[in-house]
Design a protein around this motif. Sequence first.
Motif, PDB file in Angstrom:
ATOM      1  N   ILE A 224       0.841  -1.201   0.000  1.00 33.62           N
ATOM      2  CA  ILE A 224       0.000   0.000   0.000  1.00 33.62           C
ATOM      3  C   ILE A 224       0.875   1.251   0.000  1.00 33.62           C
ATOM      4  O   ILE A 224       1.933   1.293   0.625  1.00 33.62           O
ATOM      5  N   PRO A 225       0.435   2.296  -0.706  1.00 33.36           N
ATOM      6  CA  PRO A 225       1.220   3.531  -0.792  1.00 33.36           C
ATOM      7  C   PRO A 225       1.020   4.402   0.442  1.00 33.36           C
ATOM      8  O   PRO A 225       0.017   4.255   1.162  1.00 33.36           O
ATOM      9  N   PRO A 226       1.963   5.314   0.712  1.00 33.35           N
ATOM     10  CA  PRO A 226       1.771   6.262   1.815  1.00 33.35           C
ATOM     11  C   PRO A 226       0.629   7.218   1.491  1.00 33.35           C
ATOM     12  O   PRO A 226       0.320   7.455   0.321  1.00 33.35           O
ATOM     13  N   GLY A 227       0.014   7.772   2.530  1.00 38.71           N
ATOM     14  CA  GLY A 227      -1.128   8.651   2.306  1.00 38.71           C
ATOM     15  C   GLY A 227      -1.018  10.007   2.967  1.00 38.71           C
ATOM     16  O   GLY A 227      -2.003  10.737   3.063  1.00 38.71           O
ATOM     17  N   VAL A 228       0.181  10.346   3.448  1.00 38.44           N
ATOM     18  CA  VAL A 228       0.404  11.632   4.094  1.00 38.44           C
ATOM     19  C   VAL A 228       1.220  12.520   3.169  1.00 38.44           C
ATOM     20  O   VAL A 228       2.121  12.038   2.471  1.00 38.44           O
ATOM     21  N   LYS A 229       0.914  13.810   3.132  1.00 31.38           N
ATOM     22  CA  LYS A 229       1.631  14.741   2.264  1.00 31.38           C
ATOM     23  C   LYS A 229       3.125  14.544   2.414  1.00 31.38           C
ATOM     24  O   LYS A 229       3.613  14.290   3.514  1.00 31.38           O
ATOM     25  N   PRO A 230       3.866  14.590   1.293  1.00 28.03           N
ATOM     26  CA  PRO A 230       3.516  15.180  -0.004  1.00 28.03           C
ATOM     27  C   PRO A 230       2.756  14.265  -0.965  1.00 28.03           C
ATOM     28  O   PRO A 230       2.637  14.593  -2.143  1.00 28.03           O
ATOM     29  N   PHE A 231       2.271  13.127  -0.495  1.00 30.03           N
ATOM     30  CA  PHE A 231       1.555  12.214  -1.383  1.00 30.03           C
ATOM     31  C   PHE A 231       0.054  12.300  -1.126  1.00 30.03           C
ATOM     32  O   PHE A 231      -0.385  12.570  -0.007  1.00 30.03           O
ATOM     33  N   PRO A 232      -0.753  12.039  -2.162  1.00 33.27           N
ATOM     34  CA  PRO A 232      -2.204  12.012  -1.963  1.00 33.27           C
ATOM     35  C   PRO A 232      -2.615  10.766  -1.190  1.00 33.27           C
ATOM     36  O   PRO A 232      -1.889   9.769  -1.168  1.00 33.27           O
ATOM     37  N   GLU A 233      -3.767  10.831  -0.571  1.00 32.87           N
ATOM     38  CA  GLU A 233      -4.259   9.716   0.227  1.00 32.87           C
ATOM     39  C   GLU A 233      -4.956   8.706  -0.678  1.00 32.87           C
ATOM     40  O   GLU A 233      -6.171   8.687  -0.805  1.00 32.87           O
ATOM     41  N   LEU A 234      -4.145   7.841  -1.288  1.00 36.52           N
ATOM     42  CA  LEU A 234      -4.683   6.859  -2.231  1.00 36.52           C
ATOM     43  C   LEU A 234      -5.293   5.660  -1.514  1.00 36.52           C
ATOM     44  O   LEU A 234      -6.230   5.042  -2.011  1.00 36.52           O
ATOM     45  N   PHE A 235      -4.731   5.327  -0.365  1.00 43.06           N
ATOM     46  CA  PHE A 235      -5.218   4.196   0.431  1.00 43.06           C
ATOM     47  C   PHE A 235      -5.507   4.736   1.821  1.00 43.06           C
ATOM     48  O   PHE A 235      -4.626   5.312   2.464  1.00 43.06           O
ATOM     49  N   ASP A 236      -6.741   4.564   2.313  1.00 42.48           N
ATOM     50  CA  ASP A 236      -7.093   5.178   3.585  1.00 42.48           C
ATOM     51  C   ASP A 236      -7.590   4.155   4.605  1.00 42.48           C
ATOM     52  O   ASP A 236      -7.603   2.940   4.353  1.00 42.48           O
ATOM     53  N   LYS A 237      -8.011   4.668   5.746  1.00 43.00           N
ATOM     54  CA  LYS A 237      -8.442   3.811   6.852  1.00 43.00           C
ATOM     55  C   LYS A 237      -9.663   2.972   6.484  1.00 43.00           C
ATOM     56  O   LYS A 237      -9.841   1.861   7.007  1.00 43.00           O
ATOM     57  N   HIS A 238     -10.502   3.486   5.582  1.00 43.62           N
ATOM     58  CA  HIS A 238     -11.682   2.730   5.168  1.00 43.62           C
ATOM     59  C   HIS A 238     -11.286   1.549   4.267  1.00 43.62           C
ATOM     60  O   HIS A 238     -11.891   0.476   4.345  1.00 43.62           O
ATOM     61  N   ASP A 239     -10.267   1.769   3.436  1.00 41.96           N
ATOM     62  CA  ASP A 239      -9.765   0.666   2.610  1.00 41.96           C
ATOM     63  C   ASP A 239      -9.189  -0.439   3.496  1.00 41.96           C
ATOM     64  O   ASP A 239      -9.405  -1.632   3.250  1.00 41.96           O
ATOM     65  N   PHE A 240      -8.459  -0.037   4.515  1.00 45.92           N
ATOM     66  CA  PHE A 240      -7.882  -1.018   5.438  1.00 45.92           C
ATOM     67  C   PHE A 240      -8.988  -1.815   6.123  1.00 45.92           C
ATOM     68  O   PHE A 240      -8.918  -3.050   6.216  1.00 45.92           O
ATOM     69  N   LYS A 241     -10.010  -1.111   6.615  1.00 40.34           N
ATOM     70  CA  LYS A 241     -11.116  -1.783   7.302  1.00 40.34           C
ATOM     71  C   LYS A 241     -11.819  -2.784   6.387  1.00 40.34           C
ATOM     72  O   LYS A 241     -12.174  -3.890   6.800  1.00 40.34           O
ATOM     73  N   THR A 242     -11.996  -2.391   5.122  1.00 42.30           N
ATOM     74  CA  THR A 242     -12.679  -3.257   4.160  1.00 42.30           C
ATOM     75  C   THR A 242     -11.856  -4.500   3.834  1.00 42.30           C
ATOM     76  O   THR A 242     -12.394  -5.604   3.712  1.00 42.30           O
ATOM     77  N   LEU A 243     -10.544  -4.327   3.711  1.00 41.81           N
ATOM     78  CA  LEU A 243      -9.699  -5.415   3.218  1.00 41.81           C
ATOM     79  C   LEU A 243      -9.060  -6.269   4.305  1.00 41.81           C
ATOM     80  O   LEU A 243      -8.633  -7.399   4.022  1.00 41.81           O
ATOM     81  N   GLN A 244      -8.994  -5.769   5.524  1.00 39.34           N
ATOM     82  CA  GLN A 244      -8.240  -6.515   6.538  1.00 39.34           C
ATOM     83  C   GLN A 244      -8.779  -7.928   6.802  1.00 39.34           C
ATOM     84  O   GLN A 244      -7.984  -8.823   7.118  1.00 39.34           O
ATOM     85  N   PRO A 245     -10.079  -8.201   6.645  1.00 46.83           N
ATOM     86  CA  PRO A 245     -10.503  -9.600   6.830  1.00 46.83           C
ATOM     87  C   PRO A 245      -9.956 -10.547   5.759  1.00 46.83           C
ATOM     88  O   PRO A 245      -9.932 -11.764   5.959  1.00 46.83           O
ATOM     89  N   HIS A 246      -9.499  -9.978   4.648  1.00 41.53           N
ATOM     90  CA  HIS A 246      -9.063 -10.791   3.512  1.00 41.53           C
ATOM     91  C   HIS A 246      -7.544 -10.763   3.300  1.00 41.53           C
ATOM     92  O   HIS A 246      -7.002 -11.675   2.674  1.00 41.53           O
ATOM     93  N   VAL A 247      -6.883  -9.726   3.796  1.00 40.14           N
ATOM     94  CA  VAL A 247      -5.446  -9.542   3.576  1.00 40.14           C
ATOM     95  C   VAL A 247      -4.705  -9.850   4.865  1.00 40.14           C
ATOM     96  O   VAL A 247      -5.039  -9.327   5.936  1.00 40.14           O
ATOM     97  N   ASP A 248      -3.696 -10.709   4.763  1.00 40.86           N
ATOM     98  CA  ASP A 248      -2.968 -11.137   5.960  1.00 40.86           C
ATOM     99  C   ASP A 248      -2.029 -10.067   6.489  1.00 40.86           C
ATOM    100  O   ASP A 248      -1.896  -9.895   7.699  1.00 40.86           O
TER     101      ASP A 248
END
Length: 390
Positions: A224-248
């Motif tokens: 997953i990419p970083p999401g704090v400036k100077p980079f845009p928030e491409l992957f956020d806390k909601h993505d983590f919540k959605t995927l964590q049951p499936h991603v180890d």
Amino acid sequence: MSRLLFLTSLLLVVAHATLEPLSKDEKKKKNKKVKPVLESVVERGLVKTEPVYTEITKNYNKYSLTHVNKKMFPGELLGFVTPWNSHGYDVAKTFGAKFNMISPVWLQIVPTGRGTYKIQGGHDIDAGWVKDVRANNSNTMILPRLIFEQWNLQHLAQVTSSPAELLHMVQVVVDFFKGEGFDGAVLEIWRQFGGREKPRLHQVIKAISEGLKEAGNLATLLVIPPGVKPFPELFDKHDFKTLQPHVDRFIMMTYDHHHGTGKPGPVGPMDWGLRNILLIMEHEDNDAYRYKLLYGLNFYGADFRGDGQFEAILGNRYIELLKSYKPGQFPWHLKASEHSFEYREPAGVHKVFYPTLRSLQKRIEAAEKFKIGLAIWEIGQGLDYFYDLF
């Protein structure tokens, strides 16, 4: 640790807080026999905020024989290995006891026509090396990276709109990884789409994960990419919540900060890196799963010219610069927890950032405190005595 205590501790830490092949001469130096040492870098007093260049040049390849099979970092450690940097293959075998996971950068999944996909890169697979790594540590998981190459939004829409095509793509992945006897896959798909079409990305990742699990409980890791400036928030806390049951495990790319700023500076400043962790942990449902996060460590550096242009440098080049220019000072950048040094050429002054024992120790301590893992990009680029710390 409560979520409030975790966030408070994280903020306190923040407050204090590929490349050319070796030349013939460099290969000779690399192959030169090194006299073994028994004491670790800590016991030799080499981990310090004010290092001396001779301490680095005289010790960088002297790792402790008494610590080579001793895991010092209590958390999970993943190491990436690239086929264009062969030293990483040696590191994975020599220090195998320290690694929970090794991810060789071998494979690509590419579209080959409407509705069909194939995996490329199989020619890089070294079955003998895999066998050696497992012989040194039977608990080390071999999880090759699988990058989605030549994909565009049309491919993504197409595969997620057709159950048959999605099933075919998943089966291609499962058959390959199970057939090669790997323990799972590290997926690199998120950054390629720039934060667009997240529901479709979720669908693909979930489908692959379910396929790998059903094929023999194979693991799924996600870069997953970083999401704090100077980079845009491409992957956020909601993505983590959605995927964590499936991603180890989630491997956060907490490096290449200088690419985002366009200015000379640290490669992976720790205050910024920990803010990326905080960004994911802001969601109250995520704190219980922070053990799934692997904090990314760069084992490469950057050499900046006066005009701000830079080139990436590996350990061998770093040592070469130290021996040539004999820097008298290594300023410690407190918030970033990184060292730098300067050297002068006729064309101007250069500023170099590269990991040191102290900068790595700070990140290891933070990861241990917050009960998250570490992922190294990549293990052939560093200095051998780094591994005394892990």
